[in-house]
Structure formats: structure tokens, C-alpha cells
Enzyme design. Structure first.
Site, short mmCIF file in Angstrom:
data_model
loop_
_atom_site.label_atom_id
_atom_site.label_comp_id
_atom_site.label_asym_id
_atom_site.label_seq_id
_atom_site.Cartn_x
_atom_site.Cartn_y
_atom_site.Cartn_z
N GLN A 1 -18.57 56.58 5.83
CA GLN A 1 -19.18 58.11 6.13
C GLN A 1 -17.90 58.84 6.61
O GLN A 1 -17.11 58.54 7.55
CB GLN A 1 -20.23 58.16 6.80
CG GLN A 1 -20.80 59.70 6.44
CD GLN A 1 -21.28 59.90 5.20
OE1 GLN A 1 -21.58 59.25 4.37
NE2 GLN A 1 -21.18 61.38 5.01
N ASP B 1 -17.45 54.62 -3.10
CA ASP B 1 -17.24 56.03 -3.05
C ASP B 1 -16.17 56.50 -3.70
O ASP B 1 -16.14 57.66 -4.31
CB ASP B 1 -16.98 55.93 -1.58
CG ASP B 1 -17.62 57.18 -0.82
OD1 ASP B 1 -18.30 57.83 -1.26
OD2 ASP B 1 -17.04 57.51 0.41
N LYS C 1 -28.95 58.56 2.48
CA LYS C 1 -28.45 57.50 1.38
C LYS C 1 -29.17 56.11 1.75
O LYS C 1 -29.62 55.25 0.54
CB LYS C 1 -26.91 56.95 1.70
CG LYS C 1 -26.12 58.33 1.42
CD LYS C 1 -24.70 58.23 1.88
CE LYS C 1 -23.81 59.33 1.49
NZ LYS C 1 -22.70 59.87 2.01
N1 GUN Z 1 -18.49 63.06 3.62
C1 GUN Z 1 -18.72 64.12 2.68
N2 GUN Z 1 -18.81 63.77 1.74
C2 GUN Z 1 -18.70 62.39 1.43
C3 GUN Z 1 -18.38 61.36 0.43
O1 GUN Z 1 -18.35 61.77 -0.86
N3 GUN Z 1 -18.11 60.19 0.96
C4 GUN Z 1 -18.17 59.69 2.12
N4 GUN Z 1 -17.58 58.61 2.57
N5 GUN Z 1 -17.95 60.53 3.06
C5 GUN Z 1 -18.37 61.86 2.89
#
Ligand code: GUN
Length: 283
Positions: free
Chosen positions: A94, A117, A50
Site C-alpha cells: 500500500q 497492482d 481490500k
Molecule cells: N494508494 C492509493 N492508490 C493505490 C494503489 O492503486 N495501489 C497501491 N499500492 N497503493 C495505493
């Protein structure tokens, strides 16, 4: 039939290009803060990716890495600081968080305007009532990939395997808003293969390696594989037995290189949208 492999990397590249161009017209670059708690190896990889993409798009990006023993109060204090920081347009925590932390409370503490998110109750509520604003990234990415196949969702039967808040639930809402008839299957569904065989569009988001075989799929269906599972030999595979299902489906996403790159592209798109809204003081 041999299915078209939908190239998520290529579709994501096009989206990212458009996001970067749109960001150039802003007074200041979009700001994204990613919070990682602990040392989950998969999460470390996702968070690093990211950051790389954010950098390529010219975003202001910060990664906050906190120890696994971080307390709930300490994490809330970090989020409060990011909520108040005018240079931060988007906050992503995350998941999964270490088990001693209350993920729901953490997500709820993110300011809805910065919820890139799309996982806060406010964002989920807007999506549920058909007014999506910041949509969860993986479901939004899946919708782009489905659109890229050219399939007409109106009146189509879409079957979603999985009912998580991150993928299954929100994608069911998006498909329904695109006028598909949606069935959600989950761990208690009896004979899911009888239901998936009726699907024009099948989304697999359960986290079980190669659960969907060729006999689960209707000839000509579009199959989107959200699963990323690591096998004992270290290789990655999805929830779909890709090679077998490719003999039956009309289009299928590979793992890796399907949904994964789209999730990041949609995070960047959401961060851009959040930044545009904040920089223009739009409600
Ligand atoms: N872990 C796996 N997929 C995601 C997601 O889409 N957002 C977040 N914050 N954590 C994740």
C-alpha cells in the site's frame, strides 16, 4: 443536461461476482498478500476494504502490518518471503510508504508475476508497448466505467488531468490503446481548462478538491473523477465539482461510490488472473 451518475458500486458488484465464479474453478483459491507500513489512516481504511472484498470472494488473504520505523532491508525481506511463497499469487504494497523508504525500489522488488497492482517497471513496460498484462487497478477500473457508459472511444478526444505512475500515465496508455486521441495535462500545463473543454472524455486524477468546474467541461462529455479528497468538515469530495459538472456532462462518476469500488474489483480481477496463470504454469 443532467448527467447520468455512473454507479461504481453496481459495476464493481457485477465484476466481483464474475471473479468469484471464475475463482471457483481453480484447484486452490487465489492468494493475496497486502503489506501496510505505518499507520496512515486512509491507507488503513483502503487495506481493510481490500481484505473484506478478498474474503467475500473466497480468496486466501493475508495482511502484513509493519511498524512505521520498518527499514528498507526489513521490507525487502518481507517481500522476498512473499515472492517465494507458493500460496501467494498477488502482492500489494500500500502506498504511500513512510518517507524514509524508497518506494521505487520496493515496487521493483515485487516479482512481476505477482504484481497485481501493476506498478512494477515490468508491468508498466508491457503496458507502454501495448501488451498489458497486469494493469494498474484504478486505471483499469476507470476504463470499465467508461465502457459502461457506452461511449465510443475510437477517435474520441480523451483528456487526462495528472501524470502519476498510479493513475495518469497508465490510463493515458489504456485510452490510447482503445484508439482515443489522448492529451495529458499536468501541473505545468498552461490553461488546462482550454484543453479540458475539448474533451469527449475527461479523467481527473490530480488530488485537488473540486478543481474541475462546469466551465472546464464540454457539454455531453463523460467525466471520470479519480480524486478522493477530505474537506475541512470531514466530508469527501473528488477533483470535480460533481453537482455543477453534472449539469453539463452526459455521465459522471460520484465520489464516493464511483472509481473507488472499481479499484478494489480490479485488484481482485488481477489476483485471479495472476493465480490462473501460476496454477496453469502459463508464461
Ligand atoms: N494508494 C492509493 N492508490 C493505490 C494503489 O492503486 N495501489 C497501491 N499500492 N497503493 C495505493
Amino acid at each position: 443536461m443532467s448527467a447520468v451518475r455512473i454507479d461504481g458500486r453496481q459495476v464493481a458488484k457485477g465484476l466481483n461476482r464474475a471473479t468469484r465464479e471464475r475463482a471457483l474453478s481453480l484447484t486452490r483459491p487465489p492468494g493475496l498478500a497486502v503489506v501496510l507500513v505505518g499507520e496512515d489512516p486512509a491507507s488503513e481504511v483502503y487495506v481493510r476494504r481490500k481484505g473484506i472484498v478478498a474474503g467475500r470472494l473466497g480468496f486466501q488473504h493475508q495482511q502484513l502490518t509493519l511498524p512505521a520505523a520498518t527499514t528498507q532491508d526489513e521490507l525487502h525481506a518481507v517481500i522476498d518471503t512473499l515472492n517465494a511463497d507458493p500460496s501467494v499469487d498477488g502482492i500489494l504494497v500500500q502506498l504511500p510508504l513512510p518517507s524514509h523508504l524508497d518506494s521505487d525500489a520496493v515496487l521493483e522488488s515485487i516479482h512481476p508475476d505477482k504484481d497485481v497492482d501493476g506498478l512494477t517497471p515490468a508491468s508498466a513496460g508491457l503496458l507502454a508497448i501495448g501488451r498489458p498484462l497486469l494493469v494498474p487497478c484504478t486505471p483499469a477500473g476507470c476504463m470499465h466505467l467508461i465502457e459502461a457508459t457506452g461511449v465510443d472511444l475510437s477517435g474520441a478526444h480523451a483528456v487526462v488531468l495528472g501524470r502519476s505512475n498510479i493513475v495518469g500515465r497508465p490510463i493515458a496508455r489504456l485510452l490510447e490503446q482503445a484508439n482515443a486521441t489522448v492529451t495529458v495535462c499536468h501541473s505545468r500545463t498552461k490553461h488546462p481548462e482550454r484543453i479540458t473543454r475539448e474533451a469527449d472524455v475527461l479523467i481527473a486524477a490530480v488530488g485537488r478538491p473540486k478543481m474541475v468546474g462546469a466551465d472546464w467541461v464540454r457539454p455531453g462529455a463523460v467525466v471520470i473523477d479519480v480524486g478522493i479528497n477530505r474537506l475541512a468538515d470531514g466530508s469527501l469530495c473528488g477533483d470535480v465539482d460533481t453537482d455543477a459538472v453534472a449539469q453539463v456532462a452526459s455521465a459522471i462518476t460520484p465520489v464516493p461510490g464511483g472509481v473507488g469500488p472499481m479499484t478494489i474489483a480490479m485488484l481482485m480481477r488481477n489476483t485471479l488472473v495472476a493465480s490462473e496463470r501460476r496454477q496453469s504454469n502459463r508464461p
